[in-house]
Design an enzyme around this catalytic site. Structure first.
Site, PDB file in Angstrom:
ATOM      1  N   CYS A  82      13.030  11.706   6.406  1.00  0.00           N
ATOM      2  CA  CYS A  82      12.977  11.301   7.885  1.00  0.00           C
ATOM      3  C   CYS A  82      14.658  11.411   8.591  1.00  0.00           C
ATOM      4  O   CYS A  82      14.691  11.589   9.527  1.00  0.00           O
ATOM      5  CB  CYS A  82      12.703   9.930   7.833  1.00  0.00           C
TER       6      CYS A  82
ATOM      7  N   GLU B  83       9.805   2.003  10.395  1.00  0.00           N
ATOM      8  CA  GLU B  83      10.816   2.895   9.933  1.00  0.00           C
ATOM      9  C   GLU B  83       9.988   4.429  10.171  1.00  0.00           C
ATOM     10  O   GLU B  83       9.240   4.704   9.402  1.00  0.00           O
ATOM     11  CB  GLU B  83      11.143   2.747   8.684  1.00  0.00           C
TER      12      GLU B  83
ATOM     13  N   GLU C 128       9.405  17.191  14.494  1.00  0.00           N
ATOM     14  CA  GLU C 128      10.011  16.810  13.116  1.00  0.00           C
ATOM     15  C   GLU C 128       9.651  17.973  12.247  1.00  0.00           C
ATOM     16  O   GLU C 128       8.118  17.938  11.924  1.00  0.00           O
ATOM     17  CB  GLU C 128       9.614  15.383  12.551  1.00  0.00           C
TER      18      GLU C 128
ATOM     19  N   LYS D 150       0.832  -1.273  -0.062  1.00  0.00           N
ATOM     20  CA  LYS D 150      -0.100   0.035   0.187  1.00  0.00           C
ATOM     21  C   LYS D 150       0.914   1.274   0.077  1.00  0.00           C
ATOM     22  O   LYS D 150       1.613   1.435   0.817  1.00  0.00           O
ATOM     23  CB  LYS D 150      -0.900   0.181   1.324  1.00  0.00           C
TER      24      LYS D 150
HETATM   25  P1  NAP Z   1       2.125   8.774   7.179  1.00  0.00           P
HETATM   26  O1  NAP Z   1       0.976   9.638   7.455  1.00  0.00           O
HETATM   27  O2  NAP Z   1       2.563   7.952   8.475  1.00  0.00           O
HETATM   28  O3  NAP Z   1       1.893   7.814   6.373  1.00  0.00           O
HETATM   29  C1  NAP Z   1       2.585   6.530   6.058  1.00  0.00           C
HETATM   30  C2  NAP Z   1       1.880   5.813   5.056  1.00  0.00           C
HETATM   31  O4  NAP Z   1       0.977   4.866   6.113  1.00  0.00           O
HETATM   32  C3  NAP Z   1       0.948   5.936   3.904  1.00  0.00           C
HETATM   33  O5  NAP Z   1       0.850   4.747   3.149  1.00  0.00           O
HETATM   34  C4  NAP Z   1      -0.276   6.296   4.578  1.00  0.00           C
HETATM   35  O6  NAP Z   1      -1.480   6.269   3.913  1.00  0.00           O
HETATM   36  C5  NAP Z   1      -0.251   5.302   5.602  1.00  0.00           C
HETATM   37  N1  NAP Z   1      -1.098   5.403   6.644  1.00  0.00           N
HETATM   38  C6  NAP Z   1      -1.695   6.611   7.256  1.00  0.00           C
HETATM   39  N2  NAP Z   1      -2.408   6.238   8.256  1.00  0.00           N
HETATM   40  C7  NAP Z   1      -2.771   4.910   8.442  1.00  0.00           C
HETATM   41  C8  NAP Z   1      -3.553   4.020   9.239  1.00  0.00           C
HETATM   42  N3  NAP Z   1      -4.321   4.439  10.226  1.00  0.00           N
HETATM   43  N4  NAP Z   1      -3.327   3.054   9.065  1.00  0.00           N
HETATM   44  C9  NAP Z   1      -2.542   2.441   7.963  1.00  0.00           C
HETATM   45  N5  NAP Z   1      -1.873   3.024   7.105  1.00  0.00           N
HETATM   46  C10 NAP Z   1      -1.842   4.568   7.460  1.00  0.00           C
HETATM   47  O7  NAP Z   1       3.616   9.272   7.060  1.00  0.00           O
HETATM   48  P2  NAP Z   1       4.003  10.071   5.604  1.00  0.00           P
HETATM   49  O8  NAP Z   1       3.325  11.815   6.043  1.00  0.00           O
HETATM   50  O9  NAP Z   1       3.535   9.792   4.524  1.00  0.00           O
HETATM   51  O10 NAP Z   1       5.289  10.356   5.730  1.00  0.00           O
HETATM   52  C11 NAP Z   1       6.187  11.209   6.363  1.00  0.00           C
HETATM   53  C12 NAP Z   1       6.773  10.508   7.802  1.00  0.00           C
HETATM   54  O11 NAP Z   1       7.329   9.229   7.406  1.00  0.00           O
HETATM   55  C13 NAP Z   1       7.624  11.166   8.433  1.00  0.00           C
HETATM   56  O12 NAP Z   1       7.605  11.050   9.972  1.00  0.00           O
HETATM   57  C14 NAP Z   1       8.886  10.595   8.150  1.00  0.00           C
HETATM   58  O13 NAP Z   1      10.093  10.848   9.007  1.00  0.00           O
HETATM   59  C15 NAP Z   1       8.657   9.338   7.966  1.00  0.00           C
HETATM   60  N6  NAP Z   1       9.783   8.639   7.146  1.00  0.00           N
HETATM   61  C16 NAP Z   1      10.571   7.494   7.937  1.00  0.00           C
HETATM   62  C17 NAP Z   1      11.517   6.995   7.067  1.00  0.00           C
HETATM   63  C18 NAP Z   1      12.305   6.141   7.904  1.00  0.00           C
HETATM   64  O14 NAP Z   1      13.114   5.072   7.402  1.00  0.00           O
HETATM   65  N7  NAP Z   1      12.403   6.150   9.301  1.00  0.00           N
HETATM   66  C19 NAP Z   1      11.546   7.243   5.927  1.00  0.00           C
HETATM   67  C20 NAP Z   1      10.887   7.927   5.192  1.00  0.00           C
HETATM   68  C21 NAP Z   1       9.840   8.817   5.942  1.00  0.00           C
HETATM   69  P3  NAP Z   1      -2.148   7.542   3.048  1.00  0.00           P
HETATM   70  O15 NAP Z   1      -1.232   7.965   2.194  1.00  0.00           O
HETATM   71  O16 NAP Z   1      -3.361   6.896   2.596  1.00  0.00           O
HETATM   72  O17 NAP Z   1      -2.345   8.620   4.237  1.00  0.00           O
END
Ligand code: NAP
Length: 491
Positions: free
Chosen positions: A293, A259, A390, A183
């Protein structure tokens, strides 16, 4: 939209990938994908609901045993072909990423290289999934361990690295012999859709990789994670969503890789090469428009070099060319959506209200698209949100310190523990500080350290598990121990 862009978009499948076929959602639902540089809708895709998510899991479960029984060499060959295809299709992948996510084309090309490397790396790792052989201490058993695929996996990826976050999970899962439901984020699904087609073109059998994106993430993850046939969830995204998924994973005791978010310190000591530190700061802060991130979130600079560092850094930031990443010469793109643009503005407003000085930037760019001017802040204090949360955008707060211990204390004063950066010319200090930093990654005189060959991951609330490196495939395997009676024992 130019003919070239329409042509690139026409290569992207718009359905859900279930059992090797691109299909419509069962209820006919769709969702739109926007270009953040213009606000225009660029594509409309099928939006998966619960029934589609379960059909994807059914497909993955149906072929798990057969897929696990393929030879490592066979799986490795598919990954090698996928690596070659990604190189051939590099320009399409790069254009798609710029279109849906906003990063400048040159950076999107860089992500094709970085993301593609996970396919090559895990093609190589697939055939080196070693176990161990050793005697029981009492001599009564010959003990061996073997690695087996963990089983069907749910892979959830964020929007910021649309290709690399998918390859970093799909490639080790393929190498290990797992089947998958992927997904991708609803803001940037196009790259993942095209990547899935590329995997099929490389020879991945039907059902091994299923892709279901849609309007409601929880409508997909909820039923899939509640099904006891699923054995693992690998998630990259924000810490709050990661916590929700960890709780859901408890019910079926799923293996998890998380992650999550970061709040990276970038420490510049008084003995650092300042020009090198400024160069590193540009990479650590401005790569991906600060939406990484690993992005440096807090610049912690020794008071004796703070003025020089701040001035040189601000000059470089001011020279960035903000605009639509598809255009020639653009070095900084828009934020991914309006919400992100508003969030960055609120971080800067909060800091300014509490006494920060804006050296450069500090405002939105008016007009179409979600642009925010790259910003450097000084006179930053610990009560400001920029130091605690962040930022995920092009804002660089600079804090000063006088003693090494103080720098470490400031750096570790966060619930996150993903990336950190240290600039010093002293090897002793470099290791001493590495000992003290509570972070999974550290760049030493280097501002960009992500690499397919390295184990990537955090500590504390930045998550658990490692992606990439020799460790990456282990996340998709379970260890089976076999104890074989030693016929010669006690004779
Ligand atoms: P996010 O809002 O947590 O979304 C990430 C993924 O999770 C998306 O596919 C999102 O789908 C899905 N998602 C959201 N709510 C969910 C739920 N309740 N149940 C299941 N899946 C759900 O994060 P983002 O805004 O896309 O990405 C930014 C974050 O990712 C930052 O905090 C960044 O630091 C972190 N990140 C971490 C790494 C690492 O390797 N540590 C790498 C890259 C990014 P939708 O698109 O449909 O909302």
């Amino acid at each position: 939209m130019t003919a070239n862009i329409s042509e690139v978009l026409s290569r992207v499948p718009t359905g859900l990938l279930i059992n090797g076929q691109w299909v419509d959602a069962q209820d006919g639902a769709t969702f739109d994908v926007e270009n953040p540089a213009t606000g225009e809708v660029i594509a409309t895709l099928a939006s998966a609901g619960e029934a589609d998510a379960m059909a994807a899991l059914d497909a993955a479960c149906a072929v798990q045993d057969e897929w696990a029984a393929t030879s490592p060499r066979e799986r490795s060959a598919i990954l090698s072909r996928a690596f070659d295809l990604v190189q051939e299709r590099a320009e399409t992948f790069a254009t798609l990423m710029t279109l849906e996510m906003g990063k400048p084309l040159a950076e999107a090309r860089g992500e094709v290289t970085y993301g593609g490397e996970f396919l090559r790396w895990f093609a190589e790792e697939a055939v080196r999934d070693y176990g161990r052989s050793f005697p029981a201490p009492e001599g009564t058993l010959n003990m061996i361990t073997r690695r087996k695929p963990v089983g069907p996996c749910l892979l959830i990826t964020p929007w910021n690295f649309p290709l690399a976050m998918a390859t970093r999970k799909v490639a080790p899962a393929v190498a290990a012999g797992c089947t998958m439901v992927l997904k991708a984020a609803k803001l940037t699904p196009l790259t993942a859709q095209y990547f899935a087609q590329t995997m099929i073109d490389a020879g991945l059998p039907a059902g091994v990789l299923n892709v279901v994106c849609g309007n409601s993430a929880s409508a997909i993850s909820g039923p899939v994670m509640a099904d006891s046939r699923l054995r693992k969830v690998s998630f990259t995204g924000s810490t709050p969503v990661g916590k929700t998924l960890l709780k859901a994973a408890a019910d079926n005791v799923l293996r998890t890789s998380m992650e999550l978010g970061g709040n990276a310190p970038f420490i510049v000591f008084e003995d650092a090469d300042i020009d090198q530190a400024v160069e590193g700061a540009m990479g650590a802060k401005m790569r991906n428009i600060g939406e990484a991130c690993t992005a440096a979130n807090r610049f912690i600079v020794h008071e004796s070099v703070a003025e020089e560092f701040s001035k040189k850094f601000a000059d470089k930031i001011a020279a960035l060319n903000l605009g639509n990443g598809l255009e020639e010469g653009i070095t900084c793109g828009p934020l991914v959506e309006k919400k992100a643009q508003d969030s960055i503005a609120s971080f800067v407003d909060d800091a300014v209200e509490k006494g920060a000085t804006v050296l450069v930037g500090g405002e939105k760019l008016e007009g179409a698209g979600y642009f925010y001017k790259p910003t450097v802040l000084t006179n930053v204090s610990p009560d400001m949100r920029v130091t605690q949360e962040e930022i995920f955008g092009p804002v660089a707060p600079i804090i000063t310190f006088s003693e090494e211990d103080e720098a470490l204390k400031i750096a570790n004063d966060t619930e996150f523990g993903l990336a950190s950066y240290v600039y010093t010319e002293s090897i002793d200090r470099m290791f001493r500080v590495a000992d003290g930093l509570e972070f999974g990654l550290m760049g030493a005189n280097a501002g960009v350290i992500s690499n397919a060959a390295a184990p990537f991951g955090g500590v504390k609330q930045s998550g658990m598990g490692r992606e990439g490196g020799a460790e990456g495939i282990e996340e998709y395997t379970t260890v089976q121990y076999i104890g074989i009676r030693n016929a010669y024992a006690n004779k």
